[in-house]
Write a protein that holds these residues in place. Structure first.
Motif, PDB file in Angstrom:
ATOM      1  N   LEU A   1       0.787  -0.996  -0.076  1.00  0.00           N
ATOM      2  CA  LEU A   1      -0.408  -0.162  -0.130  1.00  0.00           C
ATOM      3  C   LEU A   1       1.358   1.389   0.188  1.00  0.00           C
ATOM      4  CD1 LEU A   1      -2.666   1.278   0.108  1.00  0.00           C
ATOM      5  CD2 LEU A   1      -2.244   1.241   2.599  1.00  0.00           C
ATOM      6  N   LEU A   2       1.886   0.817   0.677  1.00  0.00           N
ATOM      7  CA  LEU A   2       3.179   2.295   0.336  1.00  0.00           C
ATOM      8  C   LEU A   2       3.382   2.939  -0.663  1.00  0.00           C
ATOM      9  CD1 LEU A   2       4.463   4.771   2.334  1.00  0.00           C
ATOM     10  CD2 LEU A   2       6.189   2.779   2.030  1.00  0.00           C
ATOM     11  N   GLU A   3       4.151   1.746  -1.533  1.00  0.00           N
ATOM     12  CA  GLU A   3       4.296   2.013  -3.094  1.00  0.00           C
ATOM     13  C   GLU A   3       3.494   1.836  -3.669  1.00  0.00           C
ATOM     14  OE1 GLU A   3       7.871  -1.705  -2.815  1.00  0.00           O
ATOM     15  OE2 GLU A   3       5.585  -1.908  -3.410  1.00  0.00           O
TER      16      GLU A   3
ATOM     17  N   THR B   1       3.323   9.267   5.248  1.00  0.00           N
ATOM     18  CA  THR B   1       4.468   8.690   6.108  1.00  0.00           C
ATOM     19  C   THR B   1       4.697   7.541   6.022  1.00  0.00           C
ATOM     20  OG1 THR B   1       3.234  10.590   7.084  1.00  0.00           O
ATOM     21  CG2 THR B   1       5.161   9.540   8.879  1.00  0.00           C
ATOM     22  N   SER B   2       6.302   7.547   6.545  1.00  0.00           N
ATOM     23  CA  SER B   2       6.945   6.211   6.197  1.00  0.00           C
ATOM     24  C   SER B   2       8.820   6.459   6.615  1.00  0.00           C
ATOM     25  CB  SER B   2       6.747   5.433   4.876  1.00  0.00           C
ATOM     26  OG  SER B   2       7.992   6.590   3.770  1.00  0.00           O
ATOM     27  N   LEU B   3       8.639   6.993   8.010  1.00  0.00           N
ATOM     28  CA  LEU B   3      10.106   7.212   8.681  1.00  0.00           C
ATOM     29  C   LEU B   3      10.878   6.103   8.710  1.00  0.00           C
ATOM     30  CD1 LEU B   3       8.900   9.122  11.803  1.00  0.00           C
ATOM     31  CD2 LEU B   3       9.151  10.012   9.883  1.00  0.00           C
ATOM     32  N   CYS B   4      10.161   4.849   8.481  1.00  0.00           N
ATOM     33  CA  CYS B   4      12.145   3.933   8.462  1.00  0.00           C
ATOM     34  C   CYS B   4      12.172   3.546   6.367  1.00  0.00           C
ATOM     35  CB  CYS B   4      10.749   2.903   9.219  1.00  0.00           C
ATOM     36  SG  CYS B   4       9.989   1.609   8.614  1.00  0.00           S
ATOM     37  N   GLY B   5      11.240   4.498   5.930  1.00  0.00           N
ATOM     38  CA  GLY B   5      11.050   3.901   5.298  1.00  0.00           C
ATOM     39  C   GLY B   5      10.776   2.644   3.832  1.00  0.00           C
ATOM     40  N   GLY B   6       9.957   1.984   4.862  1.00  0.00           N
ATOM     41  CA  GLY B   6       9.057   1.255   4.021  1.00  0.00           C
ATOM     42  C   GLY B   6       9.756  -0.051   5.001  1.00  0.00           C
ATOM     43  N   ARG B   7      11.062   0.228   5.710  1.00  0.00           N
ATOM     44  CA  ARG B   7      10.918  -1.008   6.268  1.00  0.00           C
ATOM     45  C   ARG B   7      10.629  -1.982   7.314  1.00  0.00           C
ATOM     46  NH1 ARG B   7      15.625   3.119   5.934  1.00  0.00           N
ATOM     47  NH2 ARG B   7      16.964   2.558   3.581  1.00  0.00           N
ATOM     48  N   GLY B   8       9.407  -1.896   7.599  1.00  0.00           N
ATOM     49  CA  GLY B   8       9.086  -2.661   9.039  1.00  0.00           C
ATOM     50  C   GLY B   8       9.432  -1.942   9.985  1.00  0.00           C
ATOM     51  N   ARG B   9      10.042  -0.870  10.323  1.00  0.00           N
ATOM     52  CA  ARG B   9      10.696  -1.161  10.888  1.00  0.00           C
ATOM     53  C   ARG B   9      10.180   0.181  12.072  1.00  0.00           C
ATOM     54  NH1 ARG B   9      16.629  -1.092   9.883  1.00  0.00           N
ATOM     55  NH2 ARG B   9      16.807  -0.074  12.041  1.00  0.00           N
ATOM     56  N   CYS B  10       8.914   0.894  11.762  1.00  0.00           N
ATOM     57  CA  CYS B  10       8.249   1.629  12.468  1.00  0.00           C
ATOM     58  C   CYS B  10       6.822   1.525  11.998  1.00  0.00           C
ATOM     59  CB  CYS B  10       8.770   3.278  12.477  1.00  0.00           C
ATOM     60  SG  CYS B  10       7.951   3.247  10.756  1.00  0.00           S
ATOM     61  N   THR B  11       5.832   2.630  12.965  1.00  0.00           N
ATOM     62  CA  THR B  11       4.873   2.335  12.866  1.00  0.00           C
ATOM     63  C   THR B  11       4.347   3.586  12.159  1.00  0.00           C
ATOM     64  OG1 THR B  11       3.858   2.780  15.038  1.00  0.00           O
ATOM     65  CG2 THR B  11       3.856   0.394  14.228  1.00  0.00           C
ATOM     66  N   THR B  12       4.826   3.982  11.505  1.00  0.00           N
ATOM     67  CA  THR B  12       4.241   5.952  10.914  1.00  0.00           C
ATOM     68  C   THR B  12       3.306   5.336   9.560  1.00  0.00           C
ATOM     69  OG1 THR B  12       6.817   6.289   9.427  1.00  0.00           O
ATOM     70  CG2 THR B  12       6.205   6.986  11.932  1.00  0.00           C
ATOM     71  N   CYS B  13       3.427   4.528   9.007  1.00  0.00           N
ATOM     72  CA  CYS B  13       2.503   3.928   7.965  1.00  0.00           C
ATOM     73  C   CYS B  13       1.076   3.647   7.738  1.00  0.00           C
ATOM     74  CB  CYS B  13       4.028   3.814   6.355  1.00  0.00           C
ATOM     75  SG  CYS B  13       4.075   1.646   6.817  1.00  0.00           S
ATOM     76  N   ARG B  14       1.399   2.995   9.223  1.00  0.00           N
ATOM     77  CA  ARG B  14      -0.041   2.382   9.152  1.00  0.00           C
ATOM     78  C   ARG B  14      -1.230   3.302   9.056  1.00  0.00           C
ATOM     79  NH1 ARG B  14       0.977   4.247  14.905  1.00  0.00           N
ATOM     80  NH2 ARG B  14      -0.591   4.734  16.022  1.00  0.00           N
TER      81      ARG B  14
ATOM     82  N   ARG C   1      -2.962  -1.896  10.095  1.00  0.00           N
ATOM     83  CA  ARG C   1      -2.096  -2.328   9.303  1.00  0.00           C
ATOM     84  C   ARG C   1      -1.129  -1.579   8.615  1.00  0.00           C
ATOM     85  NH1 ARG C   1      -3.840  -7.469   7.099  1.00  0.00           N
ATOM     86  NH2 ARG C   1      -1.476  -7.592   7.320  1.00  0.00           N
ATOM     87  N   LEU C   2       0.325  -1.949   9.236  1.00  0.00           N
ATOM     88  CA  LEU C   2       1.291  -0.942   7.955  1.00  0.00           C
ATOM     89  C   LEU C   2       1.223  -0.965   6.142  1.00  0.00           C
ATOM     90  CD1 LEU C   2       3.571  -2.223  10.668  1.00  0.00           C
ATOM     91  CD2 LEU C   2       2.950  -0.433  10.707  1.00  0.00           C
ATOM     92  N   ALA C   3       1.050  -0.449   6.065  1.00  0.00           N
ATOM     93  CA  ALA C   3       0.948   0.126   4.989  1.00  0.00           C
ATOM     94  C   ALA C   3       2.276  -0.389   4.022  1.00  0.00           C
ATOM     95  CB  ALA C   3       1.426   1.517   4.095  1.00  0.00           C
ATOM     96  N   CYS C   4       3.333  -0.802   4.646  1.00  0.00           N
ATOM     97  CA  CYS C   4       4.153  -0.711   4.114  1.00  0.00           C
ATOM     98  C   CYS C   4       4.806  -3.020   3.763  1.00  0.00           C
ATOM     99  CB  CYS C   4       5.806  -0.687   4.505  1.00  0.00           C
ATOM    100  SG  CYS C   4       5.996  -1.017   6.159  1.00  0.00           S
ATOM    101  N   GLN C   5       3.287  -2.971   4.544  1.00  0.00           N
ATOM    102  CA  GLN C   5       3.593  -4.408   5.178  1.00  0.00           C
ATOM    103  C   GLN C   5       2.082  -5.384   4.192  1.00  0.00           C
ATOM    104  OE1 GLN C   5       6.367  -6.049   6.216  1.00  0.00           O
ATOM    105  NE2 GLN C   5       7.409  -4.077   6.296  1.00  0.00           N
TER     106      GLN C   5
HETATM  107  S1  FES Z   1       6.996   2.635   6.793  1.00  0.00           S
HETATM  108 FE1  FES Z   1       8.214   2.240   8.629  1.00  0.00          FE
HETATM  109  S2  FES Z   1       6.947  -0.162   9.199  1.00  0.00           S
HETATM  110 FE2  FES Z   1       6.102   1.042   6.877  1.00  0.00          FE
END
Ligand code: FES
Length: 554
Positions: A264-266, A276-289, A320-324
């Motif tokens: 979804l982030l892509e 918003t995606s502070l960790c760049g979509g690496r699943g290491r934050c929850t800001t893309c949720r 859900r996390l948009a990057c996941q």
């Molecule tokens: S951008 Fe950090 S978990 Fe999705």
């Protein structure tokens, strides 16, 4: 793969750092510069050093190109775009540098010291080109290092100082380059002196130059062919992916049609939707949720990592996390965080309405029991009590929303109304059993037993983050909470341990006519409320077992 990229990047960063510091020594003397270079080359021109250095170069560049080819979209945050562009520029700009130093040394026995290279490029556009290359390599390395270590507190704390050091390194190197260049220029102004100077480095002759230019051209074409291959793979994958698409509606706009297979982030990035995606979509934050308002049930279940991250922030079930997630069916989503990183003020924070079971519990006679006791003893008693009974709540699928001195408020946030009511009943039964065991222990210590009152009710509540933005704990409010609290208060008046509202029983699937209910007037509750009163000695499990379930729930 990430580890290999980081490890190879660190090797290259260390090489660049010493290379630049070495160049900066030109500020002091050519002899010092040469001595330092000799020392460096003991490492970099040893067999292990060469394997490490050139291996790191090929690994780092190869993995970067592979990652680029595998991406679903080349839309990316500005910092990542800068990093990628600089990274692509480096190999192209580095070709001449490597060919006219290392290759020249190996193929034509040129003494490729700094004095040789500076004399070679001084006064030509290459001097500017190599200076730009130096800056690009340094900036690329610093960005990479920063995003690798940005999660570390010591790095963030030291950032102001490290930034200063980072700015000094290329300034020092370029100062050394300029000083040495001007010295060499003065030294070689005379034709004879120039000849002698060049001879001291075994300067390449015309044929050697032609050969080196040829080698550089070949390498340039190889690098360009690699870039072209990346573009072909990327476009080919994109074409195949685009054959199927899915519609995504963002609650606050827009609506987009995007390729299936993307996260979804892509999808947001591909369609220019700020996300918003502070960790760049690496699943290491929850800001893309996101809160998936429509279509949550059609998504693949969260991976253990995603579930863990969402649980850590106490996210609601449809978060859900948009990057996941990779939506394959139409969905309506709300981005929890605004693109500027601030918390959105809708749904997750303003609240989400659910029909859930709520349990209020209070310890009876607490004030009388603890009057005159030392505060630490009171805290000790409360913690032992909660340690004993709270597992019955969490074990049934509930959570303690808040502790209220000698009581608590728990909520059963399950998938639906029925399972929530059943979880509440299970928890009430478990608490009573846990209290009996707790009181057995108290009796052995010669302490009086603890008595409690519990009110259990099912109804509409609003779950939300209530408080100032950035400091708003998640809680629940609504008449249901007040009613559960009033039920708990009524247990004291009726001399019973537990009051279960009719709504809870029927919500759990029981035929409430099978129970002997009492009708209660509760303060602040407009309608009389029917409830099942259970005293401490009654067997709740048996009562529920023998009661009839409604036909549809049987
Ligand atoms: S951008 Fe950090 S978990 Fe999705």
């Amino acid at each position: 793969m990430t580890r290999a990229r980081v490890a190879s990047g660190l090797v290259l960063f260390a090489y660049a750092l010493f290379h630049f510091l070495n160049l900066g020594l030109g500020l002091f003397s050519p002899a010092l510069m040469d001595a330092f270079q000799d020392g460096r080359q003991v490492v970099t021109r040893s067999l292990p050093g060469e394997i490490l250095l050139y291996g790191a170069l090929l690994t780092h560049a190869g993995l970067a190109l592979y990652k680029l080819a595998q991406r679903r979209t080349w839309r990316m945050p500005v910092w990542e775009a800068v990093q990628t562009t600089l990274g692509l520029f480096i190999p192209l700009a580095l070709i001449d540098h490597i060919v006219f130093t290392r290759f020249a040394h190996e193929l034509h026995d040129v003494t490729d010291r700094y004095g040789y290279l500076i004399a070679l490029i001084w006064g030509s556009p290459d001097a500017v080109g190599q200076s730009v290359l130096l800056l690009v390599v340094w900036i690329h390395g610093c960005i990479g290092l920063h995003f690798w270590l940005a999660g570390q507190r010591w790095w963030r704390d030291g950032l102001p100082y490290l930034s200063g050091v980072a700015a000094l390194v290329p300034a020092f190197a370029l100062a050394g380059f300029l000083t040495e260049g001007r010295r060499i220029e003065a030294l070689t102004s005379d034709r004879e002196m120039r000849g002698a100077y060049r001879a001291s480095y075994n300067w390449p002759d015309r044929d050697a130059f032609a050969n080196l230019l040829n080698v550089a051209a070949w390498i340039w074409w190889i690098v360009v062919a690699c870039f072209a291959l990346v573009v072909v793979i990327y476009l080919g994958r994109k074409f195949l992916i685009r054959r199927k698409s899915v519609r995504i509606t963002y609650v606050d706009g827009p609506e987009v049609v995007s390729s299936k297979g993307l996260t979804l982030l892509e999808m947001s990035r591909t369609n220019g939707v700020p996300h918003t995606s502070l960790c760049g979509g690496r699943g290491r934050c929850t800001t893309c949720r996101v809160i998936v308002e429509v279509g949550a049930e059609l998504l693949h279940p969260p991976s253990p990592e995603e579930a863990r991250s969402l649980k850590a922030v106490n996210a609601p079930p449809n978060a859900r996390l948009a990057c996941q997630i990779r939506p394959t069916d139409p969905a309506t989503v709300f981005r929890v965080f605004q693109p500027d990183g601030r918390r959105g003020r809708a749904h997750a924070s303003q609240g989400q309405e659910r029909r859930l079971a709520v349990l209020f519990l209070d310890m009876r006679g607490f004030t009388a029991r603890t009057t005159g006791q030392l505060p630490y003893d009171v805290v000790f008693l409360l913690n032992r009590f909660f340690d004993a009974i709270v597992p019955a709540i969490t074990g049934a699928g509930g959570t303690v929303d808040k502790y209220l001195g000698d009581g608590l408020l728990a909520v059963f946030e399950t998938a639906d109304e029925r399972s929530s009511a059943l979880a509440g009943l299970q928890a009430a039964s478990g608490i009573r059993a846990a209290l009996r065991a707790f009181n057995d222990g108290m009796a052995k210590e010669g302490a009086p037993p603890v008595a409690i009152g519990i009110g259990l009710h099912l109804g509409d509540v609003v779950l939300g983050e209530i408080g100032a933005a950035g400091n708003a704990p998640r809680t629940l409010i609504g008449d249901t909470v007040n009613t559960a609290s009033r039920l708990e208060g009524k247990t004291k008046e009726l001399g019973v341990q537990l009051l279960i509202s009719e709504a809870t029983l029927s919500g759990a699937g029981y035929d409430s006519a099978a129970f002997d209910l009492v009708t209660l007037e509760l303060r602040g509750v407009s309608e009389p409320l029917a409830a099942l009163a259970i005293d401490a000695g009654a067997d709740l499990d048996k009562m529920l077992d023998v009661a009839a379930l409604t036909p549809e729930n049987a």
